[in-house]
Design a protein around this motif. Structure first.
Motif, PDB file in Angstrom:
ATOM      1  N   SER A 213      13.199 -28.103 -21.715  1.00  0.00           N
ATOM      2  CA  SER A 213      14.446 -27.230 -20.898  1.00  0.00           C
ATOM      3  C   SER A 213      15.430 -28.282 -21.097  1.00  0.00           C
ATOM      4  CB  SER A 213      14.355 -26.256 -20.389  1.00  0.00           C
ATOM      5  OG  SER A 213      13.951 -27.210 -18.706  1.00  0.00           O
ATOM      6  N   ILE A 215      19.678 -28.273 -18.719  1.00  0.00           N
ATOM      7  CA  ILE A 215      20.485 -27.617 -18.594  1.00  0.00           C
ATOM      8  C   ILE A 215      21.627 -28.288 -18.310  1.00  0.00           C
ATOM      9  CG2 ILE A 215      20.807 -27.518 -16.846  1.00  0.00           C
ATOM     10  CD1 ILE A 215      18.266 -25.947 -16.562  1.00  0.00           C
ATOM     11  N   ILE A 225      21.350 -22.540 -20.241  1.00  0.00           N
ATOM     12  CA  ILE A 225      19.821 -23.471 -20.196  1.00  0.00           C
ATOM     13  C   ILE A 225      19.825 -23.822 -21.642  1.00  0.00           C
ATOM     14  CG2 ILE A 225      18.619 -21.266 -19.879  1.00  0.00           C
ATOM     15  CD1 ILE A 225      16.283 -23.326 -18.982  1.00  0.00           C
ATOM     16  N   PRO A 280      16.085 -22.248 -13.672  1.00  0.00           N
ATOM     17  CA  PRO A 280      16.770 -23.266 -12.829  1.00  0.00           C
ATOM     18  C   PRO A 280      16.826 -22.868 -10.835  1.00  0.00           C
ATOM     19  CG  PRO A 280      17.919 -22.331 -14.591  1.00  0.00           C
ATOM     20  CD  PRO A 280      16.781 -22.124 -14.709  1.00  0.00           C
ATOM     21  N   VAL A 291      13.989 -27.732 -11.873  1.00  0.00           N
ATOM     22  CA  VAL A 291      13.382 -26.355 -13.611  1.00  0.00           C
ATOM     23  C   VAL A 291      12.130 -26.440 -13.238  1.00  0.00           C
ATOM     24  CG1 VAL A 291      14.127 -25.878 -15.624  1.00  0.00           C
ATOM     25  CG2 VAL A 291      16.050 -26.908 -14.673  1.00  0.00           C
TER      26      VAL A 291
END
Length: 502
Positions: A213, A215, A225, A280, A291
């Protein structure tokens, strides 16, 4: 409880919530594999060799970090080149606890289930964990109602009766009550990108620190995200160019965030309610510090227990085993049948043992219907009950929200129709009409609400009196709940006295 643990440990993976596996030959291209995964809305696929035997697994993270980040051509790259070979799997008769422990310790989300050499299903640790926590929370809520009756018996008999609820609370306190700050390392790895950065740039950063992932930030504040699932579903499935597509076009904007102070259990609830896998985490100033995902949280919860007071690794493993054991021994969730895969349904029809349910699995009464209701903490409860009268419905509500409702604070029940209007349920006729209308409208369940304003009016001497039928239904339900709690309490005391009288 020892008997419950024994029962739990005898359950095989067939008793867990299995998902129908997407299987495909290893020689197809990554592009074709991604198209099939997107069409099925799944984030993992199992690959088989020329003998139809399991040989690999491909996840959305593999696609993002092994294909997109390395700028391979999807249409020319065979899946066999980027899949994870020879994945860990379990047999269908493997003990459920062993399978779940294997997933937590190995820190992987998906576990193939094999029977007679053939892949029959896929285990998802997120679904299993959410189910386990929901079962234990439900048992804990019911335990509080029983504890009140037990307390009265203790005063009269001069003895103390302890039960499974104490064990459940101990597990929850040790594993899931600590805050996220206890499991977030000081050097947590977070990928941050700007809204205008390309998807390709984001995947390269994800590959660099091996996470799934990124951010999207404006300054130091989270703006969105982007996950590996987003890349699969919103970029590849739509034939967008990772190099030319800015992340702000395919990200999830304004993601729900947690803070370092919230309990682990609340973080898991947030993820479950929102149906997302990454959360998050912000510090007290609103800046992104980490995260976390389901596997991170579960693994860290066990590690936290292990590090407390010099507890050894065996003790920590024992604790997580007891957690799974206890949860599975508490029976299925009310909505479990709604999400069982075709594979698990087939297993049940072939004679797999099933846990207790209000109705036989093969013949649910046509008068039964499914309802959803939120408690005062915002947790959603889903259940199925008979609808011939209000009494069974109110009994189910009391079983789940008993702590929110008292005899002097009886709420009015309302339901939400297909126009999102809230309609009063004040009689058996109202309930029957509501269910008939829902079926005609194609609704699978009715969402309920509890209105306490009429109760406030009654306490102030207002005119907000409940309908007689409604009030009688509440009274009947309360009587049934009280009788059940008293019976359980008395049986507990009798067992206790028999055990120690000799």
């Amino acid at each position: 409880m020892s008997r419950s643990l024994t029962l739990g440990s005898e359950r095989t993976v067939k008793r867990l919530r299995l998902s129908k596996a997407l299987t495909m030959p290893e020689n197809i291209t990554v592009l074709e594999a991604c198209r099939r995964m997107a069409a099925r809305r799944v984030d993992a696929a199992l690959l088989t060799d020329s003998n139809a035997l399991l040989c690999g697994i491909l996840t959305d993270k593999d696609v993002a970090t092994r294909v997109i980040a390395r700028e391979l051509r999807l249409e020319d790259t065979p899946v066999s080149k980027v899949m994870t070979r020879n994945p860990v799997f379990v047999l269908s008769n493997t003990l459920a606890v062993e399978a779940l422990q294997k997933m937590v310790q190995g820190k992987f989300r998906h576990l193939p289930v094999v029977e007679n050499g053939e892949v029959i299903a896929l285990l998802d640790i997120a679904k299993c964990l959410y189910d386990a926590i929901a079962r234990m929370e439900r048992a804990s809520e019911k335990g509080k109602a029983i504890a009140a009756a037990v307390e009265g018996v203790e005063k009269n008999w001069g003895t103390a009766v302890s039960g499974p609820n104490t064990f459940i609370e101990t597990l929850r306190e040790q594993m899931f009550r600590p805050s996220l700050s206890t499991i977030i390392k000081g050097n947590s790895k977070v990928v941050t990108v700007s809204p205008g950065d390309s998807v390709l740039t984001a995947t390269k950063k994800m590959l660099e620190i091996q996470i799934s992932s990124a951010i999207v930030t404006v300054g130091t504040k989270p703006h969105g995200i982007l996950t590996s699932r987003d890349i699969l579903m919103r970029v590849i499935a739509r034939n967008l160019s990772p190099e030319l597509t800015p992340v702000e076009k395919v990200m999830t904007p304004n993601p729900e965030c947690g803070t370092v102070d919230i309990p682990i259990l609340d973080a898991l609830r947030t993820m479950q309610d929102g149906k997302f896998l990454h959360l998050p985490v912000l510090d007290r100033d609103g800046n992104i510090v980490s995260v976390v995902d389901v596997i991170d949280i579960t693994h860290a919860a066990v590690t936290t227990v292990e590090s407390r007071g010099g507890v050894g690794n065996e003790a920590a493993i024992s604790l997580i085993q007891k957690f799974w054991d206890s949860a599975m021994a508490m029976g299925p969730l009310d909505d479990e049948d709604d999400s069982r895969s075709e594979t698990s349904m087939k297993m049940a029809s072939e004679g797999t043992e099933t846990t207790g349910s209000p109705y036989p699995s093969s013949s649910v009464p046509t008068t039964a219907f499914t309802f959803k209701l939120a408690d005062k903490k915002g947790r959603m409860h889903r259940f199925t009950c008979d609808t011939q009268s209000l009494a069974p419905l109110i009994t189910c509500i009391l079983q789940r929200l008993g702590c929110d409702i008292t005899g002097n604070n009886l709420p009015q029940i309302l339901y939400e129709d297909e126009d999102c209007d809230k309609v009063v349920l004040s009689s058996d006729t109202d309930l029957a009409a509501a269910v008939d209308h829902a079926r005609l409208a194609g609704l699978k369940c009715l969402k309920l609400y509890l209105d306490y304003s009429s109760a406030e009016g009654r306490r102030r001497g207002g005119s907000g009196a409940l309908d007689f039928a409604n009030r009688d239904a509440w009274a009947a339900a309360y009587s049934g709940a009280a009788a059940g709690a008293a019976l359980v309490a008395c049986l507990g005391v009798i067992a206790y006295l028999k055990k120690y009288s000799s």
